[in-house]
Design an enzyme around this catalytic site. Structure first.
Site, PDB file in Angstrom:
ATOM      1  N   HIS A 170       7.436  50.307 -31.078  1.00 37.20           N
ATOM      2  CA  HIS A 170       6.478  50.516 -29.986  1.00 37.20           C
ATOM      3  C   HIS A 170       7.258  50.996 -28.771  1.00 37.20           C
ATOM      4  O   HIS A 170       8.370  50.532 -28.503  1.00 37.20           O
ATOM      5  CB  HIS A 170       5.757  49.191 -29.689  1.00 37.20           C
ATOM      6  CG  HIS A 170       5.070  49.187 -28.371  1.00 37.20           C
ATOM      7  ND1 HIS A 170       4.165  50.163 -28.007  1.00 37.20           N
ATOM      8  CD2 HIS A 170       5.157  48.335 -27.316  1.00 37.20           C
ATOM      9  CE1 HIS A 170       3.728  49.899 -26.783  1.00 37.20           C
ATOM     10  NE2 HIS A 170       4.311  48.805 -26.343  1.00 37.20           N
ATOM     11  N   ASN A 197       4.457  54.246 -21.674  1.00 37.40           N
ATOM     12  CA  ASN A 197       3.979  53.257 -22.652  1.00 37.40           C
ATOM     13  C   ASN A 197       2.473  53.445 -22.829  1.00 37.40           C
ATOM     14  O   ASN A 197       1.698  53.161 -21.918  1.00 37.40           O
ATOM     15  CB  ASN A 197       4.310  51.853 -22.109  1.00 37.40           C
ATOM     16  CG  ASN A 197       3.786  50.736 -22.987  1.00 37.40           C
ATOM     17  OD1 ASN A 197       3.019  50.964 -23.929  1.00 37.40           O
ATOM     18  ND2 ASN A 197       4.181  49.518 -22.674  1.00 37.40           N
ATOM     19  N   CYS A 205      -0.142  46.055 -27.574  1.00 39.74           N
ATOM     20  CA  CYS A 205       0.951  46.908 -28.067  1.00 39.74           C
ATOM     21  C   CYS A 205       1.070  46.901 -29.584  1.00 39.74           C
ATOM     22  O   CYS A 205       1.625  47.826 -30.175  1.00 39.74           O
ATOM     23  CB  CYS A 205       2.278  46.467 -27.471  1.00 39.74           C
ATOM     24  SG  CYS A 205       2.174  46.296 -25.701  1.00 39.74           S
TER      25      CYS A 205
HETATM   26  O1  UT7 Z   1       4.318  47.143 -23.806  1.00 42.93           O
HETATM   27  C1  UT7 Z   1       4.167  45.799 -23.502  1.00 42.93           C
HETATM   28  C2  UT7 Z   1       5.437  45.082 -23.469  1.00 42.93           C
HETATM   29  N1  UT7 Z   1       6.103  45.345 -22.240  1.00 42.93           N
HETATM   30  C3  UT7 Z   1       7.396  45.371 -22.190  1.00 42.93           C
HETATM   31  O2  UT7 Z   1       8.050  45.192 -23.199  1.00 42.93           O
HETATM   32  C4  UT7 Z   1       8.025  45.555 -20.838  1.00 42.93           C
HETATM   33  C5  UT7 Z   1       9.223  44.666 -20.704  1.00 42.93           C
HETATM   34  N2  UT7 Z   1       9.825  44.673 -19.379  1.00 42.93           N
HETATM   35  C6  UT7 Z   1      10.315  45.775 -18.777  1.00 42.93           C
HETATM   36  O3  UT7 Z   1      10.231  46.858 -19.307  1.00 42.93           O
HETATM   37  C7  UT7 Z   1      11.061  45.605 -17.472  1.00 42.93           C
HETATM   38  O4  UT7 Z   1      11.105  44.224 -17.175  1.00 42.93           O
HETATM   39  C8  UT7 Z   1      10.426  46.374 -16.278  1.00 42.93           C
HETATM   40  C9  UT7 Z   1      10.696  47.862 -16.433  1.00 42.93           C
HETATM   41  C10 UT7 Z   1       8.956  46.130 -16.187  1.00 42.93           C
HETATM   42  C11 UT7 Z   1      11.090  45.916 -14.989  1.00 42.93           C
HETATM   43  O5  UT7 Z   1      12.489  46.094 -15.066  1.00 42.93           O
HETATM   44  P1  UT7 Z   1      13.486  44.910 -14.670  1.00 42.93           P
HETATM   45  O6  UT7 Z   1      14.828  45.429 -14.835  1.00 42.93           O
HETATM   46  O7  UT7 Z   1      13.109  43.693 -15.457  1.00 42.93           O
HETATM   47  O8  UT7 Z   1      13.187  44.740 -13.136  1.00 42.93           O
HETATM   48  P2  UT7 Z   1      12.676  43.445 -12.355  1.00 42.93           P
HETATM   49  O9  UT7 Z   1      11.242  43.204 -12.625  1.00 42.93           O
HETATM   50  O10 UT7 Z   1      13.648  42.329 -12.563  1.00 42.93           O
HETATM   51  O11 UT7 Z   1      12.828  43.946 -10.874  1.00 42.93           O
HETATM   52  C12 UT7 Z   1      14.115  44.275 -10.304  1.00 42.93           C
HETATM   53  C13 UT7 Z   1      13.886  44.793  -8.902  1.00 42.93           C
HETATM   54  C14 UT7 Z   1      12.985  43.898  -8.064  1.00 42.93           C
HETATM   55  O12 UT7 Z   1      13.449  43.936  -6.731  1.00 42.93           O
HETATM   56  P3  UT7 Z   1      14.378  42.764  -6.129  1.00 42.93           P
HETATM   57  O13 UT7 Z   1      13.578  41.514  -6.279  1.00 42.93           O
HETATM   58  O14 UT7 Z   1      15.609  42.761  -6.983  1.00 42.93           O
HETATM   59  O15 UT7 Z   1      14.607  43.199  -4.732  1.00 42.93           O
HETATM   60  C15 UT7 Z   1      11.635  44.575  -8.141  1.00 42.93           C
HETATM   61  O16 UT7 Z   1      10.833  44.307  -7.024  1.00 42.93           O
HETATM   62  O17 UT7 Z   1      13.236  46.056  -8.950  1.00 42.93           O
HETATM   63  C16 UT7 Z   1      12.044  46.018  -8.155  1.00 42.93           C
HETATM   64  N3  UT7 Z   1      11.053  46.894  -8.791  1.00 42.93           N
HETATM   65  C17 UT7 Z   1      10.985  48.201  -8.555  1.00 42.93           C
HETATM   66  N4  UT7 Z   1      11.681  48.994  -7.735  1.00 42.93           N
HETATM   67  C18 UT7 Z   1      11.364  50.302  -7.731  1.00 42.93           C
HETATM   68  C19 UT7 Z   1      10.130  46.560  -9.706  1.00 42.93           C
HETATM   69  N5  UT7 Z   1       9.443  47.653 -10.084  1.00 42.93           N
HETATM   70  C20 UT7 Z   1       9.948  48.685  -9.374  1.00 42.93           C
HETATM   71  C21 UT7 Z   1       9.662  50.055  -9.314  1.00 42.93           C
HETATM   72  N6  UT7 Z   1      10.394  50.823  -8.483  1.00 42.93           N
HETATM   73  N7  UT7 Z   1       8.709  50.618 -10.071  1.00 42.93           N
END
Ligand code: UT7
Length: 337
Positions: A262, A292, A115
């Site tokens: 970014h 991204n 990134c």
């Molecule tokens: O460019 C490189 C640097 N990258 C970043 O800066 C990314 C940083 N992180 C993020 O952008 C976020 O953490 C994500 C968008 C990747 C994920 O969002 P989050 O709010 O942190 O969600 P999470 O991983 O804590 O997941 C919450 C819930 C989970 O379900 P349970 O365990 O609560 O039942 C996941 O399984 O959302 C679920 N989940 C999804 N549901 C629907 C994870 N991905 C998805 C999805 N669609 N695509």
């Protein structure tokens, strides 16, 4: 004094529009979840079934940047290519692009900083220019993510955020007394965060670097991310690096006309903007359209902002910054002349 200035930019966005609803057809996700958590509404992927690597998208963006600069490929002293999705494992995409530009001996360097690849590349170009090693440099950030994503529900957290694309910049050293061009760069890395966001395979550290069993039964050749950890780290490091650049240059934050973070997650950029008490209109975001695009995200954003004449006037001061895999993070303060 020699200063590094951006002569021109270009971008290449592939043709296949992939909406959140399109993704919801192939995995358990929804438009609502993706928009709420990331701000992303759509992204572009390369067409299905074609052979198209990072250097192909990079070539398209480079041709535009070269034409806008009024440069021929032969004018280049150096090429720097940032990508985490190289066309092939080796040689680097910079060499492949160099050949596609019809060049025979112009040096080309690949930067593997994910990134922050564009930031590392611009800082490197600035050093090459100031040391006299090169004067006209093409910098490219390009990614083809779509052929390397886990498109099953298992990979949904990562797969929904990534888009393909490329951005390019022609930069040149000019002698001037003006306080313009690259004003300062700050780069950082912490390899302790490597496993929080990575693609493991192929891995030279393994006795068999591409174990077929791992490919058939695991996700080790796909990107994995500890999303919430990366999110929190980004929100710690982006303000830190901003303060560092302000201290280094003595430029007050309200003299920065536009911030180019970014494009990893709209929520990260919004939280940063609120934390730093910056006017929302000064933070450029286009992740809604492109997702991204990693090393390409900052040059694509800059190209778009320049096309819209949002920045580019003499004296406009902009801050390019980001955080991502590595971990790596950094920032560059730039003033147009
Ligand atoms: O460019 C490189 C640097 N990258 C970043 O800066 C990314 C940083 N992180 C993020 O952008 C976020 O953490 C994500 C968008 C990747 C994920 O969002 P989050 O709010 O942190 O969600 P999470 O991983 O804590 O997941 C919450 C819930 C989970 O379900 P349970 O365990 O609560 O039942 C996941 O399984 O959302 C679920 N989940 C999804 N549901 C629907 C994870 N991905 C998805 C999805 N669609 N695509």
């Amino acid at each position: 004094m020699k200063r590094t200035i951006i002569r021109s930019t270009g971008k290449a966005i592939p043709s296949r529009l992939v909406t959140n609803d399109d993704l919801a057809e192939i995995m358990d996700t929804s438009d609502e979840w993706i928009r709420q958590r990331t701000g992303i509404e759509q992204r572009y992927w390369i067409p299905e079934g074609v052979e198209m690597g990072a250097s192909d998208l990079g070539l398209e963006a480079s041709k535009i940047a070269l034409e806008r600069a009024g440069w021929k490929p032969e004018d280049l002293d150096f090429i720097i290519f940032a990508t985490l999705s190289p066309d092939i494992t080796f040689p680097g995409s910079g060499c492949l692009l160099q050949h596609k530009l019809g060049l025979k001996s112009t040096p080309a360097l690949d930067v593997r900083q994910q990134c922050t690849g564009f930031l590392y590349s611009l800082a490197t170009a600035d050093s090459y220019i100031k040391s006299g090693l090169a004067n006209k440099i093409l910098i490219v950030g390009a990614e083809v993510h779509s052929t390397g994503l886990d498109k099953s529900t298992r990979g949904r957290d990562v797969t929904v955020i990534f888009g393909d694309g490329a951005g390019a910049c022609c930069v040149e050293g000019v002698e001037t007394d003006e306080d313009a061009g690259v004003l300062a760069s700050v780069l950082h890395a912490d390899g302790g965060g490597a496993e929080a966001l990575m693609v493991e395979l192929p891995a030279s550290r393994l006795p068999d670097r591409l174990p077929l069993d791992a490919i058939n039964n695991t996700a080790r050749h796909y990107p994995v991310m500890n999303g919430s950890f990366v999110f929190k780290q980004a929100l710690r490091k982006l303000p830190e690096v901003t303060k560092e650049i302000l201290t280094k240059t003595g430029v007050p934050i309200d003299k920065i006309d536009m911030f180019f973070p970014h494009q990893a997650n709209l929520r990260i950029n919004q939280a940063y903007q609120q934390l730093m008490k910056i006017d929302e209109k000064k933070v450029f975001n286009n992740i809604q359209k492109y997702g991204n695009t990693t090393a390409a995200s900052i040059p694509i954003a800059l190209d778009e902002a320049m096309e819209k004449n949002l920045v580019g006037k003499k004296g406009d001061t902009i801050f390019l910054f980001g955080f991502g895999a590595g971990f790596t993070w950094g920032g560059i303060l730039y003033r147009f002349m």
